[in-house]
Design an enzyme around this catalytic site. Sequence first.
Site, PDB file in Angstrom:
ATOM      1  N   CYS A   1       3.718   8.408   0.908  1.00  0.00           N
ATOM      2  CA  CYS A   1       4.299   7.485   1.883  1.00  0.00           C
ATOM      3  C   CYS A   1       4.506   6.154   1.148  1.00  0.00           C
ATOM      4  O   CYS A   1       3.546   5.506   0.745  1.00  0.00           O
ATOM      5  CB  CYS A   1       3.305   7.370   3.028  1.00  0.00           C
ATOM      6  SG  CYS A   1       3.854   6.322   4.339  1.00  0.00           S
TER       7      CYS A   1
ATOM      8  N   CYS B   1       7.437  -6.835   7.194  1.00  0.00           N
ATOM      9  CA  CYS B   1       8.637  -6.281   7.832  1.00  0.00           C
ATOM     10  C   CYS B   1       9.122  -7.281   8.873  1.00  0.00           C
ATOM     11  O   CYS B   1       8.314  -7.891   9.571  1.00  0.00           O
ATOM     12  CB  CYS B   1       8.311  -4.946   8.501  1.00  0.00           C
ATOM     13  SG  CYS B   1       9.727  -4.178   9.325  1.00  0.00           S
TER      14      CYS B   1
ATOM     15  N   SER C   1      12.781   6.796   7.089  1.00  0.00           N
ATOM     16  CA  SER C   1      12.425   6.509   8.480  1.00  0.00           C
ATOM     17  C   SER C   1      12.916   5.112   8.830  1.00  0.00           C
ATOM     18  O   SER C   1      12.705   4.163   8.073  1.00  0.00           O
ATOM     19  CB  SER C   1      10.903   6.583   8.640  1.00  0.00           C
ATOM     20  OG  SER C   1      10.519   6.231   9.950  1.00  0.00           O
TER      21      SER C   1
ATOM     22  N   CYS D   1       2.554  -2.221  15.483  1.00  0.00           N
ATOM     23  CA  CYS D   1       2.513  -1.933  14.043  1.00  0.00           C
ATOM     24  C   CYS D   1       1.861  -3.070  13.260  1.00  0.00           C
ATOM     25  O   CYS D   1       2.257  -4.240  13.408  1.00  0.00           O
ATOM     26  CB  CYS D   1       3.939  -1.695  13.544  1.00  0.00           C
ATOM     27  SG  CYS D   1       4.064  -1.583  11.759  1.00  0.00           S
TER      28      CYS D   1
ATOM     29  N   CYS E   1       7.618  -4.551  15.267  1.00  0.00           N
ATOM     30  CA  CYS E   1       7.267  -3.631  16.355  1.00  0.00           C
ATOM     31  C   CYS E   1       5.891  -4.002  16.904  1.00  0.00           C
ATOM     32  O   CYS E   1       4.981  -4.370  16.154  1.00  0.00           O
ATOM     33  CB  CYS E   1       7.287  -2.186  15.869  1.00  0.00           C
ATOM     34  SG  CYS E   1       8.941  -1.703  15.345  1.00  0.00           S
TER      35      CYS E   1
ATOM     36  N   GLU F   1       0.813  -1.211   0.000  1.00  0.00           N
ATOM     37  CA  GLU F   1       0.000   0.000   0.000  1.00  0.00           C
ATOM     38  C   GLU F   1       0.848   1.264   0.000  1.00  0.00           C
ATOM     39  O   GLU F   1       1.988   1.276   0.454  1.00  0.00           O
ATOM     40  CB  GLU F   1      -0.953  -0.018   1.196  1.00  0.00           C
ATOM     41  CG  GLU F   1      -0.238  -0.188   2.503  1.00  0.00           C
ATOM     42  CD  GLU F   1      -1.174  -0.550   3.639  1.00  0.00           C
ATOM     43  OE1 GLU F   1      -2.181  -1.230   3.387  1.00  0.00           O
ATOM     44  OE2 GLU F   1      -0.892  -0.146   4.766  1.00  0.00           O
TER      45      GLU F   1
ATOM     46  N   CYS G   1       0.543   2.526   8.599  1.00  0.00           N
ATOM     47  CA  CYS G   1       1.376   1.457   8.146  1.00  0.00           C
ATOM     48  C   CYS G   1       0.756   0.043   8.191  1.00  0.00           C
ATOM     49  O   CYS G   1       0.569  -0.523   9.255  1.00  0.00           O
ATOM     50  CB  CYS G   1       2.557   1.588   9.105  1.00  0.00           C
ATOM     51  SG  CYS G   1       3.951   0.647   8.875  1.00  0.00           S
TER      52      CYS G   1
HETATM   53  N1  SAH Z   1      10.015   0.799   9.281  1.00  0.00           N
HETATM   54  C1  SAH Z   1      10.262   2.179   9.332  1.00  0.00           C
HETATM   55  C2  SAH Z   1       9.368   2.988   8.442  1.00  0.00           C
HETATM   56  C3  SAH Z   1       7.934   2.588   8.316  1.00  0.00           C
HETATM   57  S1  SAH Z   1       6.893   2.869   9.708  1.00  0.00           S
HETATM   58  C4  SAH Z   1      10.192   2.679  10.753  1.00  0.00           C
HETATM   59  O1  SAH Z   1       9.737   1.936  11.616  1.00  0.00           O
HETATM   60  O2  SAH Z   1      10.644   3.793  10.983  1.00  0.00           O
HETATM   61  C5  SAH Z   1       6.693   4.644   9.746  1.00  0.00           C
HETATM   62  C6  SAH Z   1       6.408   5.187  11.131  1.00  0.00           C
HETATM   63  O3  SAH Z   1       5.081   4.805  11.571  1.00  0.00           O
HETATM   64  C7  SAH Z   1       7.371   4.674  12.204  1.00  0.00           C
HETATM   65  O4  SAH Z   1       7.784   5.702  13.055  1.00  0.00           O
HETATM   66  C8  SAH Z   1       6.505   3.672  12.918  1.00  0.00           C
HETATM   67  O5  SAH Z   1       6.993   3.369  14.193  1.00  0.00           O
HETATM   68  C9  SAH Z   1       5.164   4.360  12.900  1.00  0.00           C
HETATM   69  N2  SAH Z   1       4.014   3.495  13.186  1.00  0.00           N
HETATM   70  C10 SAH Z   1       3.844   2.190  12.914  1.00  0.00           C
HETATM   71  N3  SAH Z   1       2.642   1.751  13.335  1.00  0.00           N
HETATM   72  C11 SAH Z   1       2.031   2.816  13.885  1.00  0.00           C
HETATM   73  C12 SAH Z   1       0.765   3.015  14.506  1.00  0.00           C
HETATM   74  N4  SAH Z   1      -0.094   2.012  14.629  1.00  0.00           N
HETATM   75  N5  SAH Z   1       0.483   4.255  14.954  1.00  0.00           N
HETATM   76  C13 SAH Z   1       1.354   5.269  14.834  1.00  0.00           C
HETATM   77  N6  SAH Z   1       2.564   5.150  14.254  1.00  0.00           N
HETATM   78  C14 SAH Z   1       2.906   3.926  13.794  1.00  0.00           C
HETATM   79 FE1  SF4 Z   2       8.679  -2.549  10.613  1.00  0.00          FE
HETATM   80 FE2  SF4 Z   2       6.404  -1.434  11.442  1.00  0.00          FE
HETATM   81 FE3  SF4 Z   2       8.510  -1.536  13.064  1.00  0.00          FE
HETATM   82 FE4  SF4 Z   2       8.569   0.098  10.948  1.00  0.00          FE
HETATM   83  S1  SF4 Z   2       7.191   0.222  12.704  1.00  0.00           S
HETATM   84  S2  SF4 Z   2      10.203  -1.291  11.636  1.00  0.00           S
HETATM   85  S3  SF4 Z   2       7.381  -1.128   9.467  1.00  0.00           S
HETATM   86  S4  SF4 Z   2       7.384  -3.303  12.257  1.00  0.00           S
END
Ligand code: SAH
Ligand code: SF4
Length: 378
Positions: free
Chosen positions: A129, A136, A218, A143, A140, A116, A360
């Site tokens: 974006c 991934c 990022s 996420c 996290c 997406e 994301c």
């Molecule tokens: N993997 C990279 C980039 C993609 S995520 C990273 O983690 O930086 C982009 C941003 O969205 C990151 O800061 C991530 O931690 C944040 N993010 C992911 N899931 C989220 C959520 N449910 N609510 C708010 N921010 C979120």
């Molecule tokens: Fe991966 Fe989501 Fe963590 Fe970014 S926030 S590193 S996309 S698991």
Amino acid sequence: MNPSIAEPTSTQPAQSRTVLPRSGRPQGLYDLSLSELEAQVISLDFPAYRARQLWGWAYRQYVTDFQEMANIPAALRAALAAQAPLSLLEPVRAVAADDEETIKTLYQTGDDQAIETVLMLYPNRATVCVSCQVGCAVGCAFCATGLMGLTRNLSAGEMVAQVVGATREARRRGRELTNIVMMGMGEPLQNYAQMMKFINIIHDPEGLDIGARRITISTSGIVPRIDALAEEPLQLNLAISLHAPVDELRSRLVPINRRYPIATLMAAVDRYIARTGRRVSFEYALMRGVNDQEQTANDLAALLRGRLCHVNIIPLNPVELLPYERPDPAAIERFASILGTAGIPTSVRYSRGLDIDAACGQLRAKEQGLSAASLTPS
Ligand code: SAH
Ligand code: SF4
């Protein structure tokens, strides 16, 4: 949760490496740098200048079919359509929110993966974006993409195709695309070579000509690749997804922290700032009762004090079936003001498209019908 995170083998800038096509997947036109396209055109017995014409059609006219390239000989069009197809991604669904200012597109790749891309229109800029992986590996805890694990890296061309699609989408609305953020699905620094190839293609003045300062990477904090990025000739913006100021909490939220703990990460950030003179952003997804306490704000201020940086507080976009919640507005305000009072430049950035699951990985998660059983929060 966090199966295989490949150890980087070198901190050499990716630009100097040769990027080979991935086996079994066609190199699309968007995968080719201008010089690679010139080589391909010459190998087909056509003069090199045809490559610039082709780039004009691809990156100035945004055509979707070789047939539209009126001044290109039919034989070259046919050969390229077979060898370097234009369509790497099929748009499956687009949904709009925020008064049509946020448009999220779900794409299908050639091997039937779903990814997406989100286009966000602001009064003075239009930002896309971009996703860099299917899923991934970092995992996290909050996420939606992290829940999927990693299926595969996207190719440079699959990333370029997202930007071209967003450019078309913006133009349909009378707007020009201005900014790129690598904040879609995936961890860009775990797909370093293809990501840098993508950036060099969209940066090329003969093509989309997107300035490096309009591109933000990022990362969850892949330390050796932050050092590699500092050595790149392009002056890109770096955003670090910090989310917690102490190791115990950060390791729970961002598991890569066990490999690259906060002190190691901050040392890399300091090297990056020293090398590039660029301000670094820290992303902080604020979660109720998890990382939004007064003490946590003080710890964060103490960690960042004296650094050339900026904090973006992102009130959590809650993910279905995950236990994390967005704090109430007063708690968000309190957290931000503690940082502000401590002299840390801070802004609160509400993520766009809450009602279309624009955070994301969320739209894809729904589309794939992920069930509670397949979601295992860490
Ligand atoms: N993997 C990279 C980039 C993609 S995520 C990273 O983690 O930086 C982009 C941003 O969205 C990151 O800061 C991530 O931690 C944040 N993010 C992911 N899931 C989220 C959520 N449910 N609510 C708010 N921010 C979120
Ligand atoms: Fe991966 Fe989501 Fe963590 Fe970014 S926030 S590193 S996309 S698991």
